[in-house]
Design a protein around this motif. Structure first.
Motif, PDB file in Angstrom:
ATOM      1  N   GLN A  55      42.290  -5.687   9.021  1.00 48.95           N
ATOM      2  CA  GLN A  55      42.474  -6.287   7.697  1.00 48.95           C
ATOM      3  C   GLN A  55      41.683  -5.493   6.650  1.00 48.95           C
ATOM      4  OE1 GLN A  55      44.642  -8.985   7.427  1.00 48.95           O
ATOM      5  NE2 GLN A  55      44.525  -8.577   5.255  1.00 48.95           N
ATOM      6  N   ALA A  56      40.462  -5.116   6.992  1.00 49.61           N
ATOM      7  CA  ALA A  56      39.607  -4.355   6.066  1.00 49.61           C
ATOM      8  C   ALA A  56      40.225  -2.985   5.761  1.00 49.61           C
ATOM      9  CB  ALA A  56      38.209  -4.191   6.651  1.00 49.61           C
ATOM     10  N   ALA A  57      40.768  -2.315   6.783  1.00 53.35           N
ATOM     11  CA  ALA A  57      41.392  -0.999   6.586  1.00 53.35           C
ATOM     12  C   ALA A  57      42.625  -1.127   5.693  1.00 53.35           C
ATOM     13  CB  ALA A  57      41.764  -0.373   7.925  1.00 53.35           C
ATOM     14  N   TYR A  58      43.397  -2.190   5.908  1.00 54.22           N
ATOM     15  CA  TYR A  58      44.610  -2.439   5.125  1.00 54.22           C
ATOM     16  C   TYR A  58      44.262  -2.722   3.659  1.00 54.22           C
ATOM     17  CZ  TYR A  58      49.210  -4.454   4.010  1.00 54.22           C
ATOM     18  OH  TYR A  58      50.438  -4.716   3.454  1.00 54.22           O
ATOM     19  N   GLN A  59      43.134  -3.433   3.460  1.00 50.08           N
ATOM     20  CA  GLN A  59      42.731  -3.818   2.094  1.00 50.08           C
ATOM     21  C   GLN A  59      41.815  -2.803   1.429  1.00 50.08           C
ATOM     22  OE1 GLN A  59      41.266  -7.738   3.064  1.00 50.08           O
ATOM     23  NE2 GLN A  59      43.164  -8.695   2.380  1.00 50.08           N
ATOM     24  N   ASN A  60      41.625  -1.648   2.071  1.00 50.16           N
ATOM     25  CA  ASN A  60      40.823  -0.559   1.502  1.00 50.16           C
ATOM     26  C   ASN A  60      39.347  -0.924   1.344  1.00 50.16           C
ATOM     27  OD1 ASN A  60      40.628   2.098   0.706  1.00 50.16           O
ATOM     28  ND2 ASN A  60      41.246   1.719  -1.415  1.00 50.16           N
ATOM     29  N   ASP A  61      38.818  -1.713   2.280  1.00 50.59           N
ATOM     30  CA  ASP A  61      37.421  -2.129   2.227  1.00 50.59           C
ATOM     31  C   ASP A  61      36.596  -1.243   3.169  1.00 50.59           C
ATOM     32  OD1 ASP A  61      34.942  -3.370   2.348  1.00 50.59           O
ATOM     33  OD2 ASP A  61      35.769  -5.404   2.358  1.00 50.59           O
ATOM     34  N   LEU A  62      36.199  -0.077   2.659  1.00 43.62           N
ATOM     35  CA  LEU A  62      35.482   0.904   3.478  1.00 43.62           C
ATOM     36  C   LEU A  62      34.163   0.347   4.011  1.00 43.62           C
ATOM     37  CD1 LEU A  62      35.428   3.762   4.651  1.00 43.62           C
ATOM     38  CD2 LEU A  62      34.429   4.557   2.519  1.00 43.62           C
ATOM     39  N   GLY A  63      33.471  -0.440   3.202  1.00 49.21           N
ATOM     40  CA  GLY A  63      32.202  -1.053   3.615  1.00 49.21           C
ATOM     41  C   GLY A  63      32.364  -1.889   4.874  1.00 49.21           C
ATOM     42  N   GLN A  64      33.396  -2.725   4.895  1.00 47.71           N
ATOM     43  CA  GLN A  64      33.679  -3.579   6.048  1.00 47.71           C
ATOM     44  C   GLN A  64      34.079  -2.752   7.268  1.00 47.71           C
ATOM     45  OE1 GLN A  64      33.928  -7.077   7.122  1.00 47.71           O
ATOM     46  NE2 GLN A  64      32.245  -6.925   5.665  1.00 47.71           N
ATOM     47  N   VAL A  65      34.927  -1.752   7.059  1.00 42.19           N
ATOM     48  CA  VAL A  65      35.361  -0.888   8.167  1.00 42.19           C
ATOM     49  C   VAL A  65      34.135  -0.228   8.790  1.00 42.19           C
ATOM     50  CG1 VAL A  65      36.656   1.214   8.774  1.00 42.19           C
ATOM     51  CG2 VAL A  65      37.691  -0.489   7.253  1.00 42.19           C
ATOM     52  N   TRP A  66      33.261   0.285   7.927  1.00 42.50           N
ATOM     53  CA  TRP A  66      32.038   0.959   8.384  1.00 42.50           C
ATOM     54  C   TRP A  66      31.156  -0.008   9.180  1.00 42.50           C
ATOM     55  CZ3 TRP A  66      26.690   0.865   7.421  1.00 42.50           C
ATOM     56  CH2 TRP A  66      25.991   2.004   7.847  1.00 42.50           C
ATOM     57  N   GLN A  67      31.025  -1.250   8.696  1.00 44.15           N
ATOM     58  CA  GLN A  67      30.220  -2.262   9.399  1.00 44.15           C
ATOM     59  C   GLN A  67      30.737  -2.505  10.813  1.00 44.15           C
ATOM     60  OE1 GLN A  67      27.371  -3.850   8.776  1.00 44.15           O
ATOM     61  NE2 GLN A  67      27.169  -2.700   6.874  1.00 44.15           N
ATOM     62  N   TRP A  68      32.061  -2.654  10.957  1.00 46.31           N
ATOM     63  CA  TRP A  68      32.655  -2.904  12.270  1.00 46.31           C
ATOM     64  C   TRP A  68      32.437  -1.734  13.218  1.00 46.31           C
ATOM     65  CZ3 TRP A  68      33.778  -7.414  14.188  1.00 46.31           C
ATOM     66  CH2 TRP A  68      34.036  -8.474  13.302  1.00 46.31           C
TER      67      TRP A  68
END
Length: 191
Positions: A11-24
């Motif tokens: 979901q984060a990758a789809y919504q362009n949320d790099l911060g969240q992707v990085w956290q995961w």
């Protein structure tokens, strides 16, 4: 609007949320290639669906597998090639077109971004001739969309214009049918 994913990193990758992707990824590097429970999309496929270059770049630097397929048997390359302008992009382009050609430059920049995305995936070793559930390669989709910018990139990466999809159509057949003569010549040279 859009797609909902069962995996938060997708979901984060789809919504362009790099911060969240990085956290995961920081929590557990195995998340990089996790496949979503709904449709089998990986974070890389999710980012490619929307053309999020920064997220794709981040995932590739962490060795995301470019050749994983989702339930439609598509790789990230299929989605990068199929990426179209969104309704919002078109709206902006139309509204800004009269204003100092800003709309035109926005369109050019979006197109260049897509070329860059495809080039990144090809450089990362994505299988250029991978077929999806319809037997279509990325080149089939580029030809259907008359994408003059991407077809040469795919051909340089040894995309095969003679592969037939499940309807028995090759990329060459598609461009002939669409009377796309410049591209037809290019495909003939490559085959």
């Amino acid at each position: 609007m859009g797609i909902l994913y069962s995996e938060p990193i997708c979901q984060a990758a789809y919504q362009n949320d790099l911060g969240q992707v990085w956290q995961w990824v920081k929590t557990d590097n195995n998340y990089i290639n996790i496949q979503d429970g709904f449709n089998g999309d990986t974070p890389l496929i999710c980012a490619c669906r929307r053309g999020h270059v920064r997220i794709v770049s981040f995932l590739l630097k962490r060795n995301a597998n470019v050749n994983l397929k989702n339930q439609k048997e598509r790789t990230c390359l299929h989605y990068a090639v199929k990426k179209r302008f969104t309704f919002f992009d078109y709206l902006l382009i139309v509204l800004l077109m009269p204003v100092l050609l800003i709309g035109y430059f926005l369109m050019v920049s979006k197109t260049k971004q897509n070329e860059y995305l495809v080039r990144m995936l090809l450089d990362a070793g994505v299988e250029v001739n991978a077929t999806d559930c319809y037997g279509c390669t990325a080149l089939h989709y580029a030809c259907k969309m008359k994408n003059q910018a991407l077809i040469p990139l795919l051909l340089q990466a040894h995309a095969d214009p003679m592969i037939k999809n499940k309807e028995g159509e090759s990329s060459l057949d598609i461009v002939k049918k669409l009377k796309f003569s410049q591209i037809e010549l290019m495909l003939r040279k490559a085959s």
